[in-house]
Each structure stands twice: as structure tokens, then as C-alpha cells.
Design a protein around this motif. Structure first.
Motif, PDB file in Angstrom:
ATOM      1  N   HIS A   7      68.681  67.873  54.585  1.00 56.17           N
ATOM      2  CA  HIS A   7      69.866  67.586  53.766  1.00 56.17           C
ATOM      3  C   HIS A   7      69.705  68.152  52.363  1.00 56.17           C
ATOM      4  O   HIS A   7      68.727  67.856  51.679  1.00 56.17           O
ATOM      5  CB  HIS A   7      70.082  66.075  53.688  1.00 56.17           C
ATOM      6  CG  HIS A   7      71.382  65.696  53.075  1.00 56.17           C
ATOM      7  ND1 HIS A   7      72.572  65.795  53.749  1.00 56.17           N
ATOM      8  CD2 HIS A   7      71.683  65.235  51.841  1.00 56.17           C
ATOM      9  CE1 HIS A   7      73.555  65.398  52.957  1.00 56.17           C
ATOM     10  NE2 HIS A   7      73.041  65.057  51.795  1.00 56.17           N
ATOM     11  N   ILE A   8      70.664  68.959  51.957  1.00 56.67           N
ATOM     12  CA  ILE A   8      70.740  69.459  50.589  1.00 56.67           C
ATOM     13  C   ILE A   8      71.931  68.734  49.953  1.00 56.67           C
ATOM     14  O   ILE A   8      73.086  69.017  50.302  1.00 56.67           O
ATOM     15  CB  ILE A   8      70.950  70.997  50.556  1.00 56.67           C
ATOM     16  CG1 ILE A   8      69.842  71.725  51.314  1.00 56.67           C
ATOM     17  CG2 ILE A   8      71.069  71.486  49.118  1.00 56.67           C
ATOM     18  CD1 ILE A   8      68.456  71.585  50.732  1.00 56.67           C
ATOM     19  N   TYR A  17      87.137  63.634  50.619  1.00 60.10           N
ATOM     20  CA  TYR A  17      87.041  63.222  52.021  1.00 60.10           C
ATOM     21  C   TYR A  17      85.606  63.090  52.520  1.00 60.10           C
ATOM     22  O   TYR A  17      85.370  62.580  53.601  1.00 60.10           O
ATOM     23  CB  TYR A  17      87.801  64.209  52.913  1.00 60.10           C
ATOM     24  CG  TYR A  17      87.315  65.631  52.777  1.00 60.10           C
ATOM     25  CD1 TYR A  17      86.183  66.073  53.463  1.00 60.10           C
ATOM     26  CD2 TYR A  17      87.958  66.523  51.931  1.00 60.10           C
ATOM     27  CE1 TYR A  17      85.718  67.370  53.322  1.00 60.10           C
ATOM     28  CE2 TYR A  17      87.507  67.821  51.787  1.00 60.10           C
ATOM     29  CZ  TYR A  17      86.391  68.239  52.477  1.00 60.10           C
ATOM     30  OH  TYR A  17      85.930  69.520  52.326  1.00 60.10           O
ATOM     31  N   CYS A  18      84.638  63.559  51.751  1.00 60.47           N
ATOM     32  CA  CYS A  18      83.253  63.619  52.226  1.00 60.47           C
ATOM     33  C   CYS A  18      82.536  62.288  52.023  1.00 60.47           C
ATOM     34  O   CYS A  18      82.496  61.755  50.915  1.00 60.47           O
ATOM     35  CB  CYS A  18      82.517  64.743  51.493  1.00 60.47           C
ATOM     36  SG  CYS A  18      80.789  64.894  51.998  1.00 60.47           S
ATOM     37  N   ASP A  19      81.947  61.786  53.109  1.00 57.83           N
ATOM     38  CA  ASP A  19      81.206  60.529  53.048  1.00 57.83           C
ATOM     39  C   ASP A  19      79.695  60.724  53.000  1.00 57.83           C
ATOM     40  O   ASP A  19      78.944  59.759  53.020  1.00 57.83           O
ATOM     41  CB  ASP A  19      81.541  59.663  54.270  1.00 57.83           C
ATOM     42  CG  ASP A  19      82.958  59.122  54.223  1.00 57.83           C
ATOM     43  OD1 ASP A  19      83.477  58.910  53.107  1.00 57.83           O
ATOM     44  OD2 ASP A  19      83.550  58.922  55.294  1.00 57.83           O
ATOM     45  N   PHE A  20      79.246  61.979  52.962  1.00 54.49           N
ATOM     46  CA  PHE A  20      77.811  62.250  52.976  1.00 54.49           C
ATOM     47  C   PHE A  20      77.195  62.050  51.597  1.00 54.49           C
ATOM     48  O   PHE A  20      77.885  62.117  50.575  1.00 54.49           O
ATOM     49  CB  PHE A  20      77.536  63.665  53.482  1.00 54.49           C
ATOM     50  CG  PHE A  20      77.924  63.852  54.916  1.00 54.49           C
ATOM     51  CD1 PHE A  20      77.110  63.373  55.934  1.00 54.49           C
ATOM     52  CD2 PHE A  20      79.111  64.479  55.252  1.00 54.49           C
ATOM     53  CE1 PHE A  20      77.474  63.523  57.263  1.00 54.49           C
ATOM     54  CE2 PHE A  20      79.482  64.637  56.573  1.00 54.49           C
ATOM     55  CZ  PHE A  20      78.664  64.156  57.579  1.00 54.49           C
ATOM     56  N   ASN A  21      75.895  61.831  51.574  1.00 56.54           N
ATOM     57  CA  ASN A  21      75.171  61.704  50.319  1.00 56.54           C
ATOM     58  C   ASN A  21      75.258  63.025  49.564  1.00 56.54           C
ATOM     59  O   ASN A  21      74.863  64.067  50.090  1.00 56.54           O
ATOM     60  CB  ASN A  21      73.714  61.331  50.600  1.00 56.54           C
ATOM     61  CG  ASN A  21      72.900  61.193  49.348  1.00 56.54           C
ATOM     62  OD1 ASN A  21      73.414  60.858  48.288  1.00 56.54           O
ATOM     63  ND2 ASN A  21      71.618  61.448  49.462  1.00 56.54           N
ATOM     64  N   TYR A  57      68.819  72.505  61.437  1.00 54.08           N
ATOM     65  CA  TYR A  57      70.135  72.467  60.820  1.00 54.08           C
ATOM     66  C   TYR A  57      69.984  72.062  59.365  1.00 54.08           C
ATOM     67  O   TYR A  57      69.414  71.022  59.071  1.00 54.08           O
ATOM     68  CB  TYR A  57      71.019  71.458  61.557  1.00 54.08           C
ATOM     69  CG  TYR A  57      72.482  71.534  61.192  1.00 54.08           C
ATOM     70  CD1 TYR A  57      73.374  72.257  61.965  1.00 54.08           C
ATOM     71  CD2 TYR A  57      72.976  70.874  60.068  1.00 54.08           C
ATOM     72  CE1 TYR A  57      74.721  72.329  61.639  1.00 54.08           C
ATOM     73  CE2 TYR A  57      74.313  70.942  59.736  1.00 54.08           C
ATOM     74  CZ  TYR A  57      75.185  71.666  60.525  1.00 54.08           C
ATOM     75  OH  TYR A  57      76.515  71.741  60.198  1.00 54.08           O
ATOM     76  N   ILE A  58      70.503  72.892  58.466  1.00 52.33           N
ATOM     77  CA  ILE A  58      70.488  72.570  57.040  1.00 52.33           C
ATOM     78  C   ILE A  58      71.916  72.231  56.647  1.00 52.33           C
ATOM     79  O   ILE A  58      72.808  73.078  56.720  1.00 52.33           O
ATOM     80  CB  ILE A  58      69.956  73.739  56.187  1.00 52.33           C
ATOM     81  CG1 ILE A  58      68.557  74.140  56.651  1.00 52.33           C
ATOM     82  CG2 ILE A  58      69.955  73.358  54.708  1.00 52.33           C
ATOM     83  CD1 ILE A  58      68.020  75.393  55.973  1.00 52.33           C
ATOM     84  N   GLY A  59      72.128  70.970  56.272  1.00 47.43           N
ATOM     85  CA  GLY A  59      73.461  70.503  55.924  1.00 47.43           C
ATOM     86  C   GLY A  59      73.495  69.886  54.545  1.00 47.43           C
ATOM     87  O   GLY A  59      72.546  69.960  53.781  1.00 47.43           O
ATOM     88  N   GLY A  60      74.593  69.258  54.257  1.00 45.65           N
ATOM     89  CA  GLY A  60      74.720  68.692  52.921  1.00 45.65           C
ATOM     90  C   GLY A  60      75.904  67.757  52.824  1.00 45.65           C
ATOM     91  O   GLY A  60      76.461  67.342  53.819  1.00 45.65           O
ATOM     92  N   GLY A  61      76.170  67.637  51.618  1.00 46.00           N
ATOM     93  CA  GLY A  61      76.270  68.470  50.429  1.00 46.00           C
ATOM     94  C   GLY A  61      76.693  69.884  50.823  1.00 46.00           C
ATOM     95  O   GLY A  61      77.375  70.113  51.783  1.00 46.00           O
ATOM     96  N   THR A  62      76.243  70.784  49.998  1.00 41.24           N
ATOM     97  CA  THR A  62      76.536  72.199  50.216  1.00 41.24           C
ATOM     98  C   THR A  62      75.249  73.001  50.035  1.00 41.24           C
ATOM     99  O   THR A  62      74.885  73.340  48.909  1.00 41.24           O
ATOM    100  CB  THR A  62      77.620  72.701  49.229  1.00 41.24           C
ATOM    101  OG1 THR A  62      78.723  71.810  49.252  1.00 41.24           O
ATOM    102  CG2 THR A  62      78.080  74.105  49.605  1.00 41.24           C
ATOM    103  N   SER A 116      77.680  77.365  59.597  1.00 40.21           N
ATOM    104  CA  SER A 116      78.758  76.400  59.788  1.00 40.21           C
ATOM    105  C   SER A 116      79.574  76.442  58.503  1.00 40.21           C
ATOM    106  O   SER A 116      79.139  75.945  57.459  1.00 40.21           O
ATOM    107  CB  SER A 116      78.195  74.997  60.039  1.00 40.21           C
ATOM    108  OG  SER A 116      79.234  74.064  60.170  1.00 40.21           O
ATOM    109  N   MET A 117      80.743  77.072  58.566  1.00 42.49           N
ATOM    110  CA  MET A 117      81.526  77.357  57.371  1.00 42.49           C
ATOM    111  C   MET A 117      82.613  76.304  57.169  1.00 42.49           C
ATOM    112  O   MET A 117      83.461  76.108  58.028  1.00 42.49           O
ATOM    113  CB  MET A 117      82.167  78.739  57.496  1.00 42.49           C
ATOM    114  CG  MET A 117      82.939  79.186  56.288  1.00 42.49           C
ATOM    115  SD  MET A 117      81.919  79.695  54.899  1.00 42.49           S
ATOM    116  CE  MET A 117      81.270  81.236  55.491  1.00 42.49           C
ATOM    117  N   GLY A 118      82.548  75.636  56.021  1.00 44.65           N
ATOM    118  CA  GLY A 118      83.608  74.717  55.642  1.00 44.65           C
ATOM    119  C   GLY A 118      84.701  75.488  54.943  1.00 44.65           C
ATOM    120  O   GLY A 118      84.418  76.397  54.175  1.00 44.65           O
ATOM    121  N   VAL A 119      85.936  75.161  55.236  1.00 43.45           N
ATOM    122  CA  VAL A 119      87.053  75.862  54.571  1.00 43.45           C
ATOM    123  C   VAL A 119      88.055  74.852  54.033  1.00 43.45           C
ATOM    124  O   VAL A 119      88.129  73.750  54.495  1.00 43.45           O
ATOM    125  CB  VAL A 119      87.775  76.843  55.527  1.00 43.45           C
ATOM    126  CG1 VAL A 119      86.872  77.988  55.857  1.00 43.45           C
ATOM    127  CG2 VAL A 119      88.235  76.154  56.786  1.00 43.45           C
TER     128      VAL A 119
END
Length: 119
Positions: A7-8, A17-21, A57-62, A116-119
Motif C-alpha cells: 500500500h502506497i 469516494y475513496c475509503d482507503f487509507n 499488487y501495488i495499490g493505494g492511495g496513488t 490498473s488505471m483509475g480514471v
């Protein structure tokens, strides 16, 4: 099968809308965070020396808020402690506004084969 998620938590802006740390990137100790993540990978490899990671998998955040040099340092750490077989899924989340040719080049060089591209 062993999978790893890294997690980054940094973002250029905070999406409603994002609920992630996550934290706003500006003023954060990003270099120190990358260093600590690499140290944590070393600890995990020491505790689980025979584990083979088949999906990373490297996710986030961004994750693509990292600079190209920070991204390279992180990916070198991953390849050092969790080398993957050719063809293993290696994903990085990205947002169009925080990606660059230099970052794509670094990701390709260190084995990232899925975005995995967020748009």
C-alpha cells in the motif's frame, strides 16, 4: 499461491469516494516511507524464506505519486526480496495525472506487466 499487496498511501488530491487509507502527498516523508517498506520486506523474507510470490499488487492511495526514482528504489526492493518468475502478475495502480513516460519506463524495467488505471 502467494500474493502480496503493498500500500502506497499518498495522493495528489483526496477523492471523496475513496475509503482507503490515504494522505495528501505534500509534506509527507515519502522517501522514509519507501525505506521502511523495503526494511519490512527484508523482515518478511527473513521470516518466510521459502515463500514464492506469484502475484504482486501495488495499490493505494496513488502509487504513481512516487517520483520515478522513488518508484525505482521500491521496485528494486521488491525484486531483491520477492523476485518473481517471468510472467508472474505484477500490477501497479495509476492515475492519468500522476503517470509519466519515465515512470512507465521504470515499471517496465523492473517487471511490472499490468497497470490498473483509475480514471
Amino acid at each position: 499461491m502467494t500474493a502480496a499487496y503493498l500500500h502506497i498511501p499518498f495522493c495528489d488530491h483526496i477523492c471523496f469516494y475513496c475509503d482507503f487509507n490515504k494522505v495528501f502527498l505534500e509534506g509527507q516523508p515519502v522517501d522514509e516511507y519507501v525505506d521502511m517498506v523495503i526494511q519490512e520486506m527484508a523482515i518478511m523474507k527473513e521470516r518466510h524464506p521459502n515463500e514464492k510470490v506469484e502475484t504482486f499488487y501495488i495499490g493505494g492511495g496513488t502509487p504513481t505519486t512516487l517520483t520515478a526514482s522513488q518508484m525505482e528504489k521500491l521496485l528494486i526492493g521488491i525484486q531483491t526480496y520477492f523476485p518473481m518468475e517471468k510472467g508472474a502478475e505484477f500490477t501497479v495502480e495509476a492515475n492519468p495525472e500522476s503517470i509519466s513516460f519515465d515512470k512507465f519506463k521504470v515499471m517496465k524495467e523492473y517487471g511490472v506487466n499490468r497497470i490498473s488505471m483509475g480514471v
